[in-house]
Each structure stands twice: as C-alpha cells, then as structure tokens.
Write a protein that holds these residues in place. Sequence first.
Motif, mmCIF file in Angstrom:
data_model
loop_
_atom_site.group_PDB
_atom_site.id
_atom_site.type_symbol
_atom_site.label_atom_id
_atom_site.label_comp_id
_atom_site.label_asym_id
_atom_site.label_seq_id
_atom_site.Cartn_x
_atom_site.Cartn_y
_atom_site.Cartn_z
ATOM 1 N N GLN A 1 2.027 -17.530 7.882
ATOM 2 C CA GLN A 1 2.755 -17.882 6.659
ATOM 3 C C GLN A 1 2.933 -16.665 5.768
ATOM 4 O O GLN A 1 3.997 -16.448 5.172
ATOM 5 C CB GLN A 1 2.015 -18.973 5.893
ATOM 6 C CG GLN A 1 2.775 -19.460 4.658
ATOM 7 C CD GLN A 1 1.876 -20.129 3.632
ATOM 8 O OE1 GLN A 1 0.813 -19.620 3.319
ATOM 9 N NE2 GLN A 1 2.315 -21.266 3.111
ATOM 10 N N GLN A 2 1.888 -15.834 5.678
ATOM 11 C CA GLN A 2 1.964 -14.643 4.841
ATOM 12 C C GLN A 2 2.972 -13.631 5.365
ATOM 13 O O GLN A 2 3.537 -12.852 4.605
ATOM 14 C CB GLN A 2 0.577 -13.992 4.755
ATOM 15 C CG GLN A 2 -0.462 -14.837 4.071
ATOM 16 C CD GLN A 2 -0.103 -15.145 2.626
ATOM 17 O OE1 GLN A 2 0.205 -14.251 1.849
ATOM 18 N NE2 GLN A 2 -0.120 -16.409 2.271
ATOM 19 N N VAL A 3 3.203 -13.639 6.666
ATOM 20 C CA VAL A 3 4.129 -12.674 7.267
ATOM 21 C C VAL A 3 5.560 -13.192 7.256
ATOM 22 O O VAL A 3 6.497 -12.454 6.963
ATOM 23 C CB VAL A 3 3.697 -12.350 8.708
ATOM 24 C CG1 VAL A 3 4.708 -11.430 9.379
ATOM 25 C CG2 VAL A 3 2.319 -11.691 8.704
ATOM 26 N N VAL A 4 5.754 -14.476 7.576
ATOM 27 C CA VAL A 4 7.105 -15.017 7.768
ATOM 28 C C VAL A 4 7.562 -15.837 6.557
ATOM 29 O O VAL A 4 8.567 -15.528 5.921
ATOM 30 C CB VAL A 4 7.169 -15.878 9.044
ATOM 31 C CG1 VAL A 4 8.580 -16.434 9.230
ATOM 32 C CG2 VAL A 4 6.748 -15.056 10.253
ATOM 33 N N PRO B 1 -3.589 3.928 9.155
ATOM 34 C CA PRO B 1 -3.251 2.544 9.525
ATOM 35 C C PRO B 1 -4.449 1.600 9.431
ATOM 36 O O PRO B 1 -4.282 0.417 9.145
ATOM 37 C CB PRO B 1 -2.751 2.681 10.976
ATOM 38 C CG PRO B 1 -3.283 3.985 11.463
ATOM 39 C CD PRO B 1 -3.369 4.872 10.257
ATOM 40 N N LEU B 2 -5.643 2.115 9.657
ATOM 41 C CA LEU B 2 -6.824 1.259 9.549
ATOM 42 C C LEU B 2 -7.039 0.817 8.109
ATOM 43 O O LEU B 2 -7.398 -0.332 7.850
ATOM 44 C CB LEU B 2 -8.056 2.006 10.065
ATOM 45 C CG LEU B 2 -8.069 2.309 11.573
ATOM 46 C CD1 LEU B 2 -9.330 3.075 11.945
ATOM 47 C CD2 LEU B 2 -7.962 1.019 12.385
ATOM 48 N N ARG B 3 -6.809 1.743 7.173
ATOM 49 C CA ARG B 3 -6.967 1.384 5.761
ATOM 50 C C ARG B 3 -5.909 0.372 5.342
ATOM 51 O O ARG B 3 -6.204 -0.580 4.604
ATOM 52 C CB ARG B 3 -6.877 2.631 4.891
ATOM 53 C CG ARG B 3 -7.187 2.353 3.428
ATOM 54 C CD ARG B 3 -7.193 3.627 2.603
ATOM 55 N NE ARG B 3 -5.864 4.215 2.522
ATOM 56 C CZ ARG B 3 -5.577 5.269 1.769
ATOM 57 N NH1 ARG B 3 -6.516 5.859 1.072
ATOM 58 N NH2 ARG B 3 -4.351 5.737 1.739
ATOM 59 N N ILE B 4 -4.668 0.579 5.819
ATOM 60 C CA ILE B 4 -3.596 -0.368 5.503
ATOM 61 C C ILE B 4 -3.931 -1.748 6.063
ATOM 62 O O ILE B 4 -3.764 -2.772 5.392
ATOM 63 C CB ILE B 4 -2.257 0.131 6.065
ATOM 64 C CG1 ILE B 4 -1.863 1.472 5.444
ATOM 65 C CG2 ILE B 4 -1.167 -0.903 5.826
ATOM 66 C CD1 ILE B 4 -1.683 1.445 3.952
ATOM 67 N N ALA B 5 -4.413 -1.774 7.308
ATOM 68 C CA ALA B 5 -4.783 -3.054 7.923
ATOM 69 C C ALA B 5 -5.939 -3.701 7.170
ATOM 70 O O ALA B 5 -5.962 -4.925 6.978
ATOM 71 C CB ALA B 5 -5.161 -2.834 9.390
ATOM 72 N N ALA B 6 -6.891 -2.878 6.722
ATOM 73 C CA ALA B 6 -8.028 -3.424 5.976
ATOM 74 C C ALA B 6 -7.581 -4.022 4.649
ATOM 75 O O ALA B 6 -8.071 -5.082 4.238
ATOM 76 C CB ALA B 6 -9.058 -2.320 5.734
ATOM 77 N N LEU B 7 -6.640 -3.358 3.983
ATOM 78 C CA LEU B 7 -6.124 -3.896 2.720
ATOM 79 C C LEU B 7 -5.425 -5.224 2.947
ATOM 80 O O LEU B 7 -5.585 -6.172 2.170
ATOM 81 C CB LEU B 7 -5.163 -2.888 2.088
ATOM 82 C CG LEU B 7 -5.807 -1.632 1.477
ATOM 83 C CD1 LEU B 7 -4.728 -0.652 1.036
ATOM 84 C CD2 LEU B 7 -6.703 -1.992 0.312
ATOM 85 N N TRP B 8 -4.627 -5.294 4.010
ATOM 86 C CA TRP B 8 -3.925 -6.540 4.301
ATOM 87 C C TRP B 8 -4.920 -7.652 4.638
ATOM 88 O O TRP B 8 -4.764 -8.790 4.184
ATOM 89 C CB TRP B 8 -2.951 -6.335 5.452
ATOM 90 C CG TRP B 8 -2.088 -7.542 5.694
ATOM 91 C CD1 TRP B 8 -0.953 -7.897 5.038
ATOM 92 C CD2 TRP B 8 -2.318 -8.577 6.668
ATOM 93 N NE1 TRP B 8 -0.441 -9.074 5.533
ATOM 94 C CE2 TRP B 8 -1.263 -9.522 6.534
ATOM 95 C CE3 TRP B 8 -3.290 -8.805 7.639
ATOM 96 C CZ2 TRP B 8 -1.166 -10.649 7.340
ATOM 97 C CZ3 TRP B 8 -3.200 -9.933 8.432
ATOM 98 C CH2 TRP B 8 -2.146 -10.843 8.270
ATOM 99 N N LEU B 9 -5.943 -7.322 5.420
ATOM 100 C CA LEU B 9 -6.950 -8.329 5.762
ATOM 101 C C LEU B 9 -7.719 -8.766 4.523
ATOM 102 O O LEU B 9 -8.088 -9.939 4.387
ATOM 103 C CB LEU B 9 -7.902 -7.768 6.813
ATOM 104 C CG LEU B 9 -7.316 -7.583 8.216
ATOM 105 C CD1 LEU B 9 -8.326 -6.905 9.135
ATOM 106 C CD2 LEU B 9 -6.876 -8.919 8.807
ATOM 107 N N GLY B 10 -7.965 -7.822 3.605
ATOM 108 C CA GLY B 10 -8.624 -8.187 2.358
ATOM 109 C C GLY B 10 -7.777 -9.144 1.538
ATOM 110 O O GLY B 10 -8.287 -10.132 0.987
ATOM 111 N N PHE B 11 -6.470 -8.843 1.446
ATOM 112 C CA PHE B 11 -5.561 -9.738 0.737
ATOM 113 C C PHE B 11 -5.537 -11.112 1.400
ATOM 114 O O PHE B 11 -5.578 -12.142 0.720
ATOM 115 C CB PHE B 11 -4.161 -9.128 0.734
ATOM 116 C CG PHE B 11 -3.090 -10.039 0.203
ATOM 117 C CD1 PHE B 11 -2.938 -10.253 -1.153
ATOM 118 C CD2 PHE B 11 -2.223 -10.698 1.067
ATOM 119 C CE1 PHE B 11 -1.951 -11.097 -1.643
ATOM 120 C CE2 PHE B 11 -1.235 -11.542 0.594
ATOM 121 C CZ PHE B 11 -1.105 -11.737 -0.764
#
Length: 704
Positions: free
Chosen positions: A661-664, A623-633
């Motif tokens: 905005q990116q989520v909703v 989950p940390l890697r997934i969160a990091a990818l999302w934060l990078g995007f």
Amino acid sequence: MNAARPVRVRAHWVSLVVVLLAVGAALAVQGYTQHLSTLGDRAPAADASADAVPADAIEGGPIVDPRATGGSIAPRAGTLALTFDDGPDPEWTPKILDVLAKHHVHATFFVVGTAAAQHPDLVRRMIAEGHEVGVHTFTHADLATAPGWRRDLEFHAAQSALAGASGLTSSLFRPPYSSSPAALTDGTWSVVVDAADRSYVSVLSTLDSRDWERPGVSAIIRNATPAEGGSGDVLLMHDGGGDRSETVAALDELLSEYQAAGIEATTVSGAAGLSGAMTPASAADRATGVAVLAALSISSFVVTAISVALVLSGAVMLIRAVLVMALAVRHRRGAVAAARRRRWQHRGVVSVIVPAHNEEAGIEAAVRSIAASSREVEIIVVDDGSTDATAEIVSRLDLPQVTLITKPNGGKPSALNAGIEAASGELIVMVDGDTVFEEDTVERLLQPFADPAVGAVSGNTKVANRGGVLGAWQHIEYVVGFNLDRRLFDVAECMPTVPGAIGGFRREALQRVGGVSDDTLAEDTDLTMALCRDGWRVVYQDDARAWTEAPATIGALWKQRYRWCYGTLQAMWKHRGALVERGAAGKLGRRGLVYLLILQVLLPLFAPVVDVFAVYGLLFLDPLRIAALWLGFLAIQFGMAVYAFKIDGERLAPLWTLPLQQVVYRQLMYLVVIQSVFTAIAGTRLRWHRMQRYGSLKVPQNAS
C-alpha cells in the motif's frame, strides 16, 4: 456544473512530468558530480601491465606529450615545478595562496572541474596572482578504467568549468591517481595519449610529498626535498581533498629551504620553458562554461532544498504519528468512560435522511438496515431524479416508517435539504444510499447529543467489500487514516468532516448555517466546517458503525477520491476566514485547516519529488541507509495500523498488504491530490463523479 476540459487535465500531467524530469536531471548532475568522485590520490596497482608504454616515456621527463619530438620534457636543472591537486578548497586553497604570496612564488594548480565550478572566485584569484591552472578532470575520475563516454565528459566538462570560472582554457592536464613516468601503466598511458589527441600536455611528477597521507610536516618536507645534484623536478602536493593543515605548514618551510638552497620554485610552464599553456576561451567555450556552472549551482540548490524539505516532512510525519497516537489513546479513554455511564435516552423523533440517485444496487439493504435499528426512527428517502428502479424498490419495501420523496435531479445537497425540510425530528441522521447500519448504530450515534453544545456527530465508516488487495488497502485507509484522524480532530475540537456515509446533526445547528450548501463537491466537509465556525462542537463516535461500499476498481477509486479531494480544497478555500477567527472557528482554522493543508495537500504534492530523491539515494548515496529509513517509516506506519485496528476491533490479517500500500496505493492518492490542486488552480469546475454500485452491501457477520 460544466465538465472539466480534457486539455487542462492533460496539461497538469505534462507539468508534473516536466517538474519531475527537471528534478531528476538536477539530482543526476549532483549525483554524478558529488558522489561518483573520490578525492585523494592512491598508488597505482603494483601488478599493472606497462607493455604498451614506450620505454622513452618511462625513462623520460614528467611533462609528457606523445605528439611532440622526444615525447617528454624535464624541468630545467635547478628548478622545481610546484603543483597542487584536487582543489580549489574554500578552506585550504586560500591559505596555500597566502603562503605562496608571502614567498613571492608561483605554482600550478590542477583543479577538479566540480570544485572550480563551486569556487570560481578561488580560480580567478589563482590567475590574478600569477599562478597557472591546469585540468584535473571534472570529478577526479580514474580515466584509466573509465569508458569512452565518460572520458569525453570528464575532459569537456572540466575545461568548460575552467572557462566558465576564469574565461581561460588550459592545455595542461594531470591524470588523477598518476605518479612518476616510471610508474606509467598501460591504462595511464592510454589516458596520456587520449589527452594528447585533445591537445593536452600531461604533467606527471618526480617528487610526491605524500601529503594526502598526512604523515606529518617533517615527513612531507623530507618527501618534497630534491636530491642534491639532480635535474629539475615536478613536486606533487594537494590543496584539496581533505585536511591540508600539514601541507600549509610544510609549504612555508619548504619555500624557505628552496630559496636558501638556490632552487627556483615556479610553475610547470616556467620550469619547462612552455608557452601558451593558458589562453582566452572562445565565446562558445565561455557560454558552455557559464551553463555548466549554472547547472551545478542549480542542482546543488535543488538537492539542498529537497534535503531540507525531506527533514521537515520527516519531522512532520513523526510529530503527526506521535500526536495521532497520543490523542487516539486519550479519545479511547474518554469513549470507554462515556460507555460506562448510563446511556442517554433521547425521547423525541429521530429522522434518518437517505439521499439517493440511481442507487438500485444497494438501496434496499441500506433502508432495511436502518429500519431494523434498535431505536425507532423515521426514514426519509429522497429520490433525486433517479433513472433506474431506486424509487420503485423503496416503494415495494412497504415499510411504515419510510417516507419516499421524489424530485427532479438537483444534486445531493438539494436532496438532503428536501429531506431536512420534510423531517420531523430535532435530531437528524444523514446516510448515503450505499451504506448499511448495524442494529445499534443510530442509538450509539445519538449519545453525544446529550451535550447541548454538540451540533454534529461523525460515525465510524467501515468498508464492506474489503476483499482483494484494493479492498484491503481502502479498509486500512479507513481504519488507520480516517478514523485516527477523526479521533485527533475530536480531541483538538477541530473536526473538518462528518462523512456523508454516517453523520448525526442537530436540526437547530443545520438551520443556523442555512442547511446543506452546494458551493462545493464535498458538501459534508463544507457543512461540517460551517457548523464549527458557527460555534458548534463536532465529535466522533467510534462505536456508531456504518458499512459502505468502496470502489472496486482503480478507475472508480480515482473518480471518488478526485471528487473528495477537489471538494475538500473548495471547502478549505471557502472557510479560510476561520484562520483568523476566534473560538471554535479559530480552532477549526488554525488546527484543522492547517493540518489538512500540510498533511493532505503540501506533503502529497511533494511526495513524487521524495520518490525521485529515493531513487537518487539508492543510486548515489548509501542504499542500506535509504532502505533502513524506509523500513523505519514503514515500522511507524505499521505500529499506528496495529493500534488503530485494535481499538476498532478489527482483525490484523489485512495488514500484510500495508508495505505494498505504501508503494502503490500511496502514489495513487498523491496523484489524485496533484490533479485536484492543478484543477483548482486552473479554476476548472469539476462535474460530479458518481461511483459505480456493485450490490455487495450487507452487514458482515461478527464484524465487531
């Protein structure tokens, strides 16, 4: 135009839900089978309780069946049951089978169900070469700590995988993380008892090679050598779960040593005198097994396909970000250089056409703002069958440069064509009735027409009612999405859309393409593409600003974007011939249309699957890697937004809403694309969706 049928609209949502459920199911299968297992043995906890374990089980033989008389069996003296766990493995199992064949020795392989399903050919090879196969659960789960539902699943799925792979079932079972009878704990014993209730015989060990530790070939041989004068043994080795090169080397030497010492290495059944350990599976078991293998194969394919698509889409998004930013910088430099040059003075008449249908809320502000232009213009308001006070309001303005044309309702293209016919200027500006101009908007919009190759100019549309979260989201979209893209399209000479809110056109260009077509719901995109295919240059003038009223509710936004997206799809299909044409048309086709297809159609269609995969990643991956990818995007998006706001002269304050905005908002736009594509595929004719007006139009103070 006929209204879309509600049944068809509902049908595509059902299709989307079905697709997402299918993808979710495939990901759940893959996540459970591949990411909830931990191959490789470990020692049982030293302080684990054994109060519930019968003494005769602890002191008995390694082959345990609590239902049988005596409860356990020991191999015959002089025999060694050779067992392998955690396979089959595509690299190491064949090598171990080769060594066994070399020494004419048979063994028992306790296979993990998921591995058996992935490599059924190896299971069949084991059986064909006379080896015995037992069950080692489905995902190598620690059943001692597993809830009842997971035990049921592990036993049933493992046996099904074996039946599907080989057509046989087995009554031999080895609990993962088990050891010798003396090491039985209450938890392991409960698994043994549960297995017996399911008609399994549990096979523990008396010798542990500890090859899973990779201690070296000599140490493995030492651990696997029976004590002199002892009873028969069950040897634990591994053909899967990691690098088994030491196991292969040690096995070759061990079998030679066993033969020299007169020890018979054989299967569990051969050493213990068991019979019927493996039996033909019933038709139902085989069918279930085939279904299990198919489900795992499909889930693996789905995950692989999504992973590849994610990498490609990520690469596309990164390339797009770099390309947009680089070309925006280039466009900005060109715009600054042009601004330093003396302004071009057009001496002829400039006509501004305002098509209006039920625009009473904003028509006065729109017309007065145009009339206040620093450049003298003629204004033609075409009332297209309004049923409100639009025409009366325009008449009451009593402005000398304003001409009012009233006509029966025929749609926006019809109104624009009527205005073009009545206009006297060689340069024509088209503006929506919900839009207001700044004082120098028209003058700035005309500047690119100094180049006779320019047939149309797109202005910079700004959101007037940007208050609230929804307004801020649309404001960001206009500045970051639309305007950055227009800079890219300008530099790449493939502008697909001059927005209806503000666009300048050369009359000659309009006449050559036959005016404004009503073939699509996006008449502005259709017209722009037609101009590009006719060889005209279409450019973007970022300092020609127009302020428009954006939808204030989710429902109104949906209707507007649904019409835009559907109309754009229609225009793309209509002008698909540009893909194979040369010159300006080819640039539109191979640059503009391909860009739109990938960024505005294909990626949005894939987006819901990405979101489902993100949930999969949070549950089964890191989950940390997934969160990091999302934060990078998000960081990339934020960087683009900051630059876009800077070059547009906007305050950065609204960007606090960007993460939400990116989520909703992003999901909403993706769903709009999905509905539009399904509607287009179904061949449904979509009716015109008119946006509700709110009367908020005015040029904001200090806007620039």
